[in-house]
Design a protein around this motif. Structure first.
Motif, PDB file in Angstrom:
ATOM      1  N   ALA A 119      49.643  53.319  85.507  1.00 43.15           N
ATOM      2  CA  ALA A 119      48.878  52.237  84.864  1.00 43.15           C
ATOM      3  C   ALA A 119      49.766  51.024  84.665  1.00 43.15           C
ATOM      4  O   ALA A 119      50.972  51.146  84.443  1.00 43.15           O
ATOM      5  CB  ALA A 119      48.307  52.696  83.526  1.00 43.15           C
ATOM      6  N   GLU A 120      49.158  49.868  84.737  1.00 44.04           N
ATOM      7  CA  GLU A 120      49.852  48.604  84.493  1.00 44.04           C
ATOM      8  C   GLU A 120      49.262  48.002  83.229  1.00 44.04           C
ATOM      9  O   GLU A 120      48.061  47.750  83.155  1.00 44.04           O
ATOM     10  CB  GLU A 120      49.624  47.665  85.685  1.00 44.04           C
ATOM     11  N   ALA A 121      50.072  47.811  82.216  1.00 50.97           N
ATOM     12  CA  ALA A 121      49.584  47.297  80.934  1.00 50.97           C
ATOM     13  C   ALA A 121      50.255  45.970  80.606  1.00 50.97           C
ATOM     14  O   ALA A 121      51.459  45.807  80.783  1.00 50.97           O
ATOM     15  CB  ALA A 121      49.836  48.306  79.822  1.00 50.97           C
ATOM     16  N   HIS A 122      49.448  45.024  80.120  1.00 54.50           N
ATOM     17  CA  HIS A 122      49.945  43.691  79.787  1.00 54.50           C
ATOM     18  C   HIS A 122      49.495  43.298  78.376  1.00 54.50           C
ATOM     19  O   HIS A 122      48.414  43.701  77.925  1.00 54.50           O
ATOM     20  CB  HIS A 122      49.414  42.652  80.772  1.00 54.50           C
ATOM     21  N   VAL A 123      50.310  42.497  77.723  1.00 55.93           N
ATOM     22  CA  VAL A 123      49.931  41.915  76.442  1.00 55.93           C
ATOM     23  C   VAL A 123      49.136  40.657  76.743  1.00 55.93           C
ATOM     24  O   VAL A 123      49.648  39.717  77.353  1.00 55.93           O
ATOM     25  CB  VAL A 123      51.172  41.575  75.591  1.00 55.93           C
ATOM     26  N   LEU A 124      47.860  40.651  76.335  1.00 57.70           N
ATOM     27  CA  LEU A 124      46.978  39.536  76.657  1.00 57.70           C
ATOM     28  C   LEU A 124      45.760  39.561  75.744  1.00 57.70           C
ATOM     29  O   LEU A 124      45.220  40.625  75.439  1.00 57.70           O
ATOM     30  CB  LEU A 124      46.506  39.640  78.113  1.00 57.70           C
TER      31      LEU A 124
END
Length: 241
Positions: A119-124
Motif C-alpha cells: 500500500a502507498e499512504a500519503h498525508v493529504l
C-alpha cells in the motif's frame, strides 16, 4: 469473516471487569472494558489487523465483492491502516496470488500512517484544492474502488455529529465521481439520522446499485451504517455526451 458467538445467548461467558482508577473518567473505564470484551478487538489482535474496523470491510466485501484482484483502490481517511491491510490482500497488491491480476492500494489521511507493504499512504486532506489531481497523479489514472471510513471529531451533540459526517460523506462521493472508472464502487460510512436522503438521491443518479447495510462488526449501539454504491455510470461531465 465469522466471529464466534459472544452474545451470551446459550452460553455462559467470562467478562473482564475494569475497576475505576484514580484520575480516570468513568467513560474511559467503560471504553476500556468494552475494548477488553469486544470479540472483534480480540480477533484483530489475533489476525494482525491494525483495528477492529478491518472486519467491517471484510464483511462488506464478502457480501458485495468489490475488492477483486487487479482493482485500483483509494482509501480516504485510511489511518491506522486496517482497511489498507484488507484491500492489499484482496486486490492482490503484493502479487502473492499466482495467475491473478495485481491491484494497487492508495491511502490518504490527515495523519501519517505506519508503512504497509503493498500500500502507498500519503498525508493529504482530500478536501484541499488540487487534492483530486494529486491523488490521480499518485494513481496514474482512475480508481476502481473508493473507500471512506472517515468520521468527524465528536462534538457530543448527536445532530451536529450526524451533519458533519454526512458532509464528509458527500465530499467523498463527489471525489469518487471524479476519480472512479466506469463500473466502479464507492463505499462510505454514514450515520443514521435523517439527513442522508440527499446523498442517496445523488448516488442513485451516478450508480446502478445503491445499498445500505450495517455489517455485524459495527457495534450494535452505534448509529453508523455503510452505503455501498456499485456500477458507476461515468464522470458527470460525460453524462450528456
Amino acid at each position: 469473516m465469522k466471529i464466534k458467538n459472544t452474545s451470551g445467548r446459550g452460553q455462559r461467558e467470562l467478562k473482564v471487569k475494569v475497576k475505576t482508577a484514580r484520575g480516570r473518567k468513568l467513560s474511559s473505564t467503560r471504553w476500556l472494558e468494552r475494548q477488553l470484551n469486544d470479540p472483534y478487538v480480540l480477533a484483530a489482535r489475533r489476525d494482525g489487523y491494525r483495528g477492529r474496523a478491518a472486519y467491517k470491510l471484510i464483511e462488506l466485501d464478502d457480501k458485495y465483492r468489490f475488492l477483486l484482484p487487479g482493482a485500483r483502490v483509494v482509501d480516504l481517511g485510511c489511518a491506522p491502516g486496517g482497511w489498507l491491510q484488507v484491500a492489499v490482500t484482496r486486490v492482490n497488491a503484493l502479487g502473492e496470488k499466482q495467475g491473478k491480476r495485481v491491484g494497487s492500494v492508495l491511502g490518504v489521511d490527515l495523519q501519517e500512517v505506519e508503512p504497509l507493504p503493498g500500500a502507498e499512504a500519503h498525508v493529504l486532506d482530500f478536501l484541499d484544492e488540487g487534492a483530486e489531481e494529486q491523488v490521480k497523479a499518485w494513481l496514474g489514472g482512475k480508481a476502481d474502488v473508493v473507500l471512506s471510513d472517515m468520521a468527524a471529531a465528536s462534538s457530543g451533540h448527536k445532530q451536529t455529529d450526524h451533519l458533519r459526517i454526512m458532509s464528509l460523506c458527500e465530499a467523498a462521493a463527489h471525489f469518487a465521481f471524479d476519480v472512479l472508472d466506469e463500473g466502479g464502487t464507492f463505499v462510505a460510512k454514514v450515520l443514521a439520522g435523517g439527513a442522508e436522503g440527499d446523498l442517496q438521491h445523488l448516488l442513485k443518479q451516478h450508480f446502478r446499485k445503491v445499498a445500505n447495510v450495517k455489517p455485524p462488526a459495527s457495534r450494535a449501539d452505534s448509529s453508523e451504517k455503510y452505503v455501498v454504491a456499485q456500477g458507476f455510470r461515468g464522470h458527470p461531465e460525460s453524462d450528456a455526451e
